[in-house]
Design a protein around this motif. Structure first.
Motif, PDB file in Angstrom:
ATOM      1  N   LEU A   1       0.882  -1.164   0.000  1.00 46.31           N
ATOM      2  CA  LEU A   1       0.000   0.000   0.000  1.00 46.31           C
ATOM      3  C   LEU A   1       0.919   1.213   0.000  1.00 46.31           C
ATOM      4  O   LEU A   1       1.720   1.389   0.913  1.00 46.31           O
ATOM      5  CB  LEU A   1      -0.902   0.009   1.230  1.00 46.31           C
ATOM      6  N   ASP A   2       0.822   2.013  -1.044  1.00 46.03           N
ATOM      7  CA  ASP A   2       1.734   3.139  -1.241  1.00 46.03           C
ATOM      8  C   ASP A   2       0.948   4.449  -1.190  1.00 46.03           C
ATOM      9  O   ASP A   2      -0.056   4.607  -1.881  1.00 46.03           O
ATOM     10  CB  ASP A   2       2.417   2.996  -2.607  1.00 46.03           C
TER      11      ASP A   2
ATOM     12  N   ARG B   1       1.067 -10.032   4.221  1.00 47.85           N
ATOM     13  CA  ARG B   1       0.438 -10.946   5.184  1.00 47.85           C
ATOM     14  C   ARG B   1      -1.055 -10.688   5.283  1.00 47.85           C
ATOM     15  O   ARG B   1      -1.852 -11.621   5.353  1.00 47.85           O
ATOM     16  CB  ARG B   1       1.094 -10.787   6.557  1.00 47.85           C
ATOM     17  N   GLN B   2      -1.442  -9.415   5.305  1.00 48.95           N
ATOM     18  CA  GLN B   2      -2.865  -9.086   5.396  1.00 48.95           C
ATOM     19  C   GLN B   2      -3.617  -9.585   4.171  1.00 48.95           C
ATOM     20  O   GLN B   2      -4.712 -10.137   4.281  1.00 48.95           O
ATOM     21  CB  GLN B   2      -3.053  -7.572   5.552  1.00 48.95           C
TER      22      GLN B   2
ATOM     23  N   ALA C   1      -8.897 -16.506   4.069  1.00 48.09           N
ATOM     24  CA  ALA C   1     -10.241 -16.487   4.647  1.00 48.09           C
ATOM     25  C   ALA C   1     -11.300 -16.647   3.564  1.00 48.09           C
ATOM     26  O   ALA C   1     -12.303 -17.349   3.752  1.00 48.09           O
ATOM     27  CB  ALA C   1     -10.460 -15.182   5.401  1.00 48.09           C
ATOM     28  N   ALA C   2     -11.073 -16.008   2.403  1.00 46.40           N
ATOM     29  CA  ALA C   2     -12.023 -16.129   1.292  1.00 46.40           C
ATOM     30  C   ALA C   2     -12.072 -17.562   0.777  1.00 46.40           C
ATOM     31  O   ALA C   2     -13.155 -18.094   0.484  1.00 46.40           O
ATOM     32  CB  ALA C   2     -11.637 -15.164   0.178  1.00 46.40           C
TER      33      ALA C   2
END
Length: 208
Positions: free
Chosen positions: A151-152, A176-177, A184-185
């Protein structure tokens, strides 16, 4: 007894008549006046400049401490120069060792090919407009050729006429997130398949 040359004596502290301390840059010039050795001392008030310098050094020190303690990758883009400078986090997070600034193309070339065009277009579109913020989520190639999800985010600094001069931001490794969300999906999908299979077997059994 002083040497016959022109030299700077550094910054000396002087006291005004009202008691206020001034910082003076002292320079001495030697010359001959009517056959006698003479020296002219020029004292320039640099109090304000010294205060600015101390504030700048303190700011740089805080920035360096922050850059060394955060796990994010901080970056500073010189827009007119078309170059980027990264914090030491680039080595810890992505494995790259850079001793100097790099062209913006260095960063663009390491974005995943499926996302490169969109991220690059969004970056330069933000500069061309009047935005002061830019952000993107994409995959960035590590030194080992594996891709990290990042995420930038960046903040754009502009001149009075709106011309972009600098952008400062941070890349956050969210691999990791993203992997946890994908896992989970997949787990939810497997559960839905299991329920559908159980329901199908129950309906079939009832029909029998």
């Amino acid at each position: 007894t002083m040497p016959a040359d022109t030299r700077g004596f550094g910054v000396w502290r002087h006291k005004r008549k009202d008691g206020r301390i001034m910082e003076m840059d002292v320079i001495g010039f030697d010359f001959t006046l009517e056959g006698q050795a003479a020296r002219l001392a020029v004292c320039r008030d640099v109090t304000e400049q010294q205060e600015i310098l101390r504030a700048l050094l303190a700011s740089e020190q805080r920035h360096r401490i922050f850059a060394e303690t955060t796990s994010d990758v901080l970056w500073d883009a010189d827009i007119p120069g078309d170059v980027l400078e990264f914090s030491a986090g680039l080595t810890d997070v992505f494995g790259y060792h850079l001793d100097s600034k790099v062209p913006l193309d260095w960063w663009v070339s390491r974005i995943h090919s499926e996302e490169r065009a969109a991220v690059s277009e969004g970056f330069y579109a933000a500069l061309a407009g009047q935005d002061v913020h830019w952000s993107a989520q994409y995959r960035f190639r590590r030194r080992d050729d594996q891709y990290a999800h990042v995420l930038d985010r960046g903040h754009i600094f502009r001149d009075a006429d709106g011309t972009p001069r600098q952008m400062i931001g941070a890349m956050v490794d969210i691999t990791r997130q993203v992997e946890a969300t994908e896992a989970a999906a997949l787990a939810a999908m497997d559960e839905r398949r299991r329920l559908a299979r159980d329901l199908h077997d129950a309906v079939t059994q009832s029909l029998y």
